[in-house]
Design a protein around this motif. Sequence first.
Motif, PDB file in Angstrom:
ATOM      1  N   GLY A  57       0.825  -1.210   0.000  1.00 33.10           N
ATOM      2  CA  GLY A  57       0.000   0.000   0.000  1.00 33.10           C
ATOM      3  C   GLY A  57       0.852   1.251   0.000  1.00 33.10           C
ATOM      4  O   GLY A  57       0.557   2.227  -0.699  1.00 33.10           O
ATOM      5  N   GLN A  60       2.232   1.862  -3.367  1.00 40.35           N
ATOM      6  CA  GLN A  60       1.214   2.381  -4.282  1.00 40.35           C
ATOM      7  C   GLN A  60       0.775   3.792  -3.918  1.00 40.35           C
ATOM      8  O   GLN A  60       0.036   4.423  -4.679  1.00 40.35           O
ATOM      9  CB  GLN A  60      -0.026   1.474  -4.266  1.00 40.35           C
ATOM     10  CG  GLN A  60       0.191   0.131  -4.878  1.00 40.35           C
ATOM     11  CD  GLN A  60      -1.055  -0.732  -4.793  1.00 40.35           C
ATOM     12  OE1 GLN A  60      -1.840  -0.635  -3.848  1.00 40.35           O
ATOM     13  NE2 GLN A  60      -1.242  -1.592  -5.771  1.00 40.35           N
ATOM     14  N   ASP A  62      -1.192   4.342  -1.410  1.00 43.17           N
ATOM     15  CA  ASP A  62      -2.579   4.102  -1.031  1.00 43.17           C
ATOM     16  C   ASP A  62      -2.728   4.235   0.488  1.00 43.17           C
ATOM     17  O   ASP A  62      -2.503   3.285   1.241  1.00 43.17           O
ATOM     18  CB  ASP A  62      -2.980   2.703  -1.498  1.00 43.17           C
ATOM     19  CG  ASP A  62      -4.440   2.383  -1.276  1.00 43.17           C
ATOM     20  OD1 ASP A  62      -5.105   3.082  -0.475  1.00 43.17           O
ATOM     21  OD2 ASP A  62      -4.924   1.407  -1.885  1.00 43.17           O
ATOM     22  N   ARG A  64      -5.331   4.515   2.336  1.00 42.23           N
ATOM     23  CA  ARG A  64      -6.369   3.655   2.918  1.00 42.23           C
ATOM     24  C   ARG A  64      -5.811   2.268   3.232  1.00 42.23           C
ATOM     25  O   ARG A  64      -6.093   1.702   4.288  1.00 42.23           O
ATOM     26  CB  ARG A  64      -7.555   3.555   1.958  1.00 42.23           C
ATOM     27  CG  ARG A  64      -8.666   2.697   2.479  1.00 42.23           C
ATOM     28  CD  ARG A  64      -9.832   2.698   1.515  1.00 42.23           C
ATOM     29  NE  ARG A  64     -10.895   1.842   1.984  1.00 42.23           N
ATOM     30  CZ  ARG A  64     -12.001   1.624   1.326  1.00 42.23           C
ATOM     31  NH1 ARG A  64     -12.212   2.222   0.166  1.00 42.23           N
ATOM     32  NH2 ARG A  64     -12.922   0.824   1.808  1.00 42.23           N
ATOM     33  N   GLU A  65      -5.023   1.729   2.307  1.00 44.33           N
ATOM     34  CA  GLU A  65      -4.430   0.404   2.530  1.00 44.33           C
ATOM     35  C   GLU A  65      -3.435   0.441   3.683  1.00 44.33           C
ATOM     36  O   GLU A  65      -3.442  -0.421   4.556  1.00 44.33           O
ATOM     37  CB  GLU A  65      -3.757  -0.112   1.256  1.00 44.33           C
ATOM     38  CG  GLU A  65      -3.377  -1.580   1.307  1.00 44.33           C
ATOM     39  CD  GLU A  65      -4.580  -2.510   1.300  1.00 44.33           C
ATOM     40  OE1 GLU A  65      -4.608  -3.437   2.145  1.00 44.33           O
ATOM     41  OE2 GLU A  65      -5.502  -2.318   0.489  1.00 44.33           O
ATOM     42  N   ARG A  93      -9.776  -2.792   1.934  1.00 43.63           N
ATOM     43  CA  ARG A  93     -11.043  -2.481   1.272  1.00 43.63           C
ATOM     44  C   ARG A  93     -12.127  -3.531   1.546  1.00 43.63           C
ATOM     45  O   ARG A  93     -13.235  -3.431   1.056  1.00 43.63           O
ATOM     46  CB  ARG A  93     -10.827  -2.337  -0.224  1.00 43.63           C
ATOM     47  CG  ARG A  93     -10.136  -1.041  -0.572  1.00 43.63           C
ATOM     48  CD  ARG A  93      -9.717  -0.957  -2.029  1.00 43.63           C
ATOM     49  NE  ARG A  93      -9.292   0.376  -2.398  1.00 43.63           N
ATOM     50  CZ  ARG A  93      -8.245   1.020  -1.920  1.00 43.63           C
ATOM     51  NH1 ARG A  93      -7.495   0.453  -1.007  1.00 43.63           N
ATOM     52  NH2 ARG A  93      -7.925   2.226  -2.329  1.00 43.63           N
TER      53      ARG A  93
END
Length: 111
Positions: A57, A60, A62, A64-65, A93
């Motif tokens: 994550g 990336q 990301d 949220r991850e 997610r």
Amino acid sequence: MQVELRKAIDEAFVQAQEELRAHRSDKALVWLERAHVLTQRRPWLHARSHWLMLRAGWQQGDAREVLGQVPRILAALLFSRIWVPVGNTGRARVSAFQPMSISEELRRLLE
């Protein structure tokens, strides 16, 4: 741990780490989801799958991850032997409490 299961877990982690080193975090996450399902009842290995998902994550970008993996790492260490949502892929997610279907191959390895 049965030999076949151990080999499958080792392969999933090796492949995931190779993909992370090559900056192919999307492919690493596929291997990590597999590792997660196979290690859910083994606290240290389960937490390792979440740690590597956090790294993927991060790679990336990301948030949220990354943020979603922090409580999952702690939960893996504390609750893996008590209760896990069978088949859950471990990604941020997906609800951490949602059981999911397991492929026949993974089901066979876990028996």
